[in-house]
Design a protein around this motif. Structure first.
Motif, PDB file in Angstrom:
ATOM      1  N   CYS A  37      47.447 123.007  53.856  1.00 11.32           N
ATOM      2  CA  CYS A  37      48.342 122.661  54.960  1.00 11.32           C
ATOM      3  C   CYS A  37      47.606 121.824  56.004  1.00 11.32           C
ATOM      4  O   CYS A  37      46.490 122.153  56.406  1.00 11.32           O
ATOM      5  CB  CYS A  37      48.893 123.922  55.613  1.00 11.32           C
ATOM      6  N   ILE A  38      48.269 120.732  56.452  1.00 11.86           N
ATOM      7  CA  ILE A  38      47.702 119.899  57.512  1.00 11.86           C
ATOM      8  C   ILE A  38      48.618 119.887  58.728  1.00 11.86           C
ATOM      9  O   ILE A  38      48.537 118.998  59.569  1.00 11.86           O
ATOM     10  CB  ILE A  38      47.419 118.468  57.016  1.00 11.86           C
ATOM     11  N   SER A  39      49.512 120.862  58.792  1.00 14.51           N
ATOM     12  CA  SER A  39      50.451 121.034  59.915  1.00 14.51           C
ATOM     13  C   SER A  39      51.405 119.858  60.090  1.00 14.51           C
ATOM     14  O   SER A  39      51.771 119.506  61.198  1.00 14.51           O
ATOM     15  CB  SER A  39      49.695 121.319  61.213  1.00 14.51           C
ATOM     16  N   VAL A  40      51.762 119.228  58.986  1.00 15.86           N
ATOM     17  CA  VAL A  40      52.805 118.214  58.959  1.00 15.86           C
ATOM     18  C   VAL A  40      53.854 118.776  57.998  1.00 15.86           C
ATOM     19  O   VAL A  40      53.926 118.397  56.844  1.00 15.86           O
ATOM     20  CB  VAL A  40      52.276 116.848  58.465  1.00 15.86           C
ATOM     21  N   CYS A  41      54.607 119.724  58.479  1.00  8.68           N
ATOM     22  CA  CYS A  41      55.472 120.529  57.617  1.00  8.68           C
ATOM     23  C   CYS A  41      56.907 120.011  57.617  1.00  8.68           C
ATOM     24  O   CYS A  41      57.669 120.265  58.545  1.00  8.68           O
ATOM     25  CB  CYS A  41      55.444 121.986  58.062  1.00  8.68           C
ATOM     26  N   GLN A  42      57.210 119.254  56.569  1.00 11.34           N
ATOM     27  CA  GLN A  42      58.559 118.717  56.401  1.00 11.34           C
ATOM     28  C   GLN A  42      58.773 118.505  54.911  1.00 11.34           C
ATOM     29  O   GLN A  42      57.966 117.860  54.244  1.00 11.34           O
ATOM     30  CB  GLN A  42      58.722 117.412  57.157  1.00 11.34           C
ATOM     31  N   ASP A  44      60.347 116.845  51.748  1.00  6.67           N
ATOM     32  CA  ASP A  44      60.946 115.580  51.333  1.00  6.67           C
ATOM     33  C   ASP A  44      62.132 115.909  50.427  1.00  6.67           C
ATOM     34  O   ASP A  44      61.944 116.488  49.350  1.00  6.67           O
ATOM     35  CB  ASP A  44      59.905 114.748  50.582  1.00  6.67           C
ATOM     36  N   CYS A  50      56.444 119.138  50.275  1.00  2.11           N
ATOM     37  CA  CYS A  50      56.115 118.968  51.686  1.00  2.11           C
ATOM     38  C   CYS A  50      55.412 117.619  51.839  1.00  2.11           C
ATOM     39  O   CYS A  50      54.514 117.293  51.051  1.00  2.11           O
ATOM     40  CB  CYS A  50      55.206 120.101  52.143  1.00  2.11           C
ATOM     41  N   ILE A  51      55.802 116.855  52.846  1.00  3.25           N
ATOM     42  CA  ILE A  51      55.166 115.543  53.022  1.00  3.25           C
ATOM     43  C   ILE A  51      53.734 115.664  53.537  1.00  3.25           C
ATOM     44  O   ILE A  51      52.958 114.727  53.421  1.00  3.25           O
ATOM     45  CB  ILE A  51      55.987 114.609  53.941  1.00  3.25           C
ATOM     46  N   GLY A  52      53.372 116.827  54.067  1.00  2.32           N
ATOM     47  CA  GLY A  52      52.005 117.026  54.556  1.00  2.32           C
ATOM     48  C   GLY A  52      51.045 117.484  53.482  1.00  2.32           C
ATOM     49  O   GLY A  52      49.970 116.913  53.313  1.00  2.32           O
ATOM     50  N   CYS A  53      51.437 118.505  52.721  1.00  2.00           N
ATOM     51  CA  CYS A  53      50.493 119.107  51.766  1.00  2.00           C
ATOM     52  C   CYS A  53      50.882 118.920  50.305  1.00  2.00           C
ATOM     53  O   CYS A  53      50.117 119.288  49.418  1.00  2.00           O
ATOM     54  CB  CYS A  53      50.320 120.587  52.064  1.00  2.00           C
TER      55      CYS A  53
END
Length: 87
Positions: A37-42, A44, A50-53
């Motif tokens: 997780c890079i805390s860009v939680c959305q 697609d 998740c677009i972040g991880c």
């Protein structure tokens, strides 16, 4: 034994059991690879990742209860997904 005493004893047993489960989850979490997780939680909507991880919602949800081998397998899937996305 009174009903109140039985209830209090059952509560104490339940608390102890919950504490042991928490400790086991924390031990498992600390024993394997870190979360990607890079805390860009959305999520697609096109890919379901998740677009972040680049994990699925199920992989994100289950990460904390997954053992180290399962986490390594998820990380391998992420690497495959990312490689396909850059082609």
């Amino acid at each position: 034994m009174s009903e109140d005493k039985l209830s209090a004893d059952r509560l104490a047993i339940d608390r102890l059991a919950r504490q042991k489960r928490r400790e086991e989850r924390m031990r498992l979490l600390a024993s394997g690879p870190a979360s990607p997780c890079i805390s860009v939680c959305q999520m697609d909507p096109m890919t379901g990742f998740c677009i972040g991880c680049t994990r699925t919602i199920d992989e994100i949800r289950d990460w904390i209860i997954s053992n180290p081998d399962e986490r390594h397998a998820i990380l391998a899937k992420i690497a495959e997904r990312r490689a396909k996305a850059t082609r």
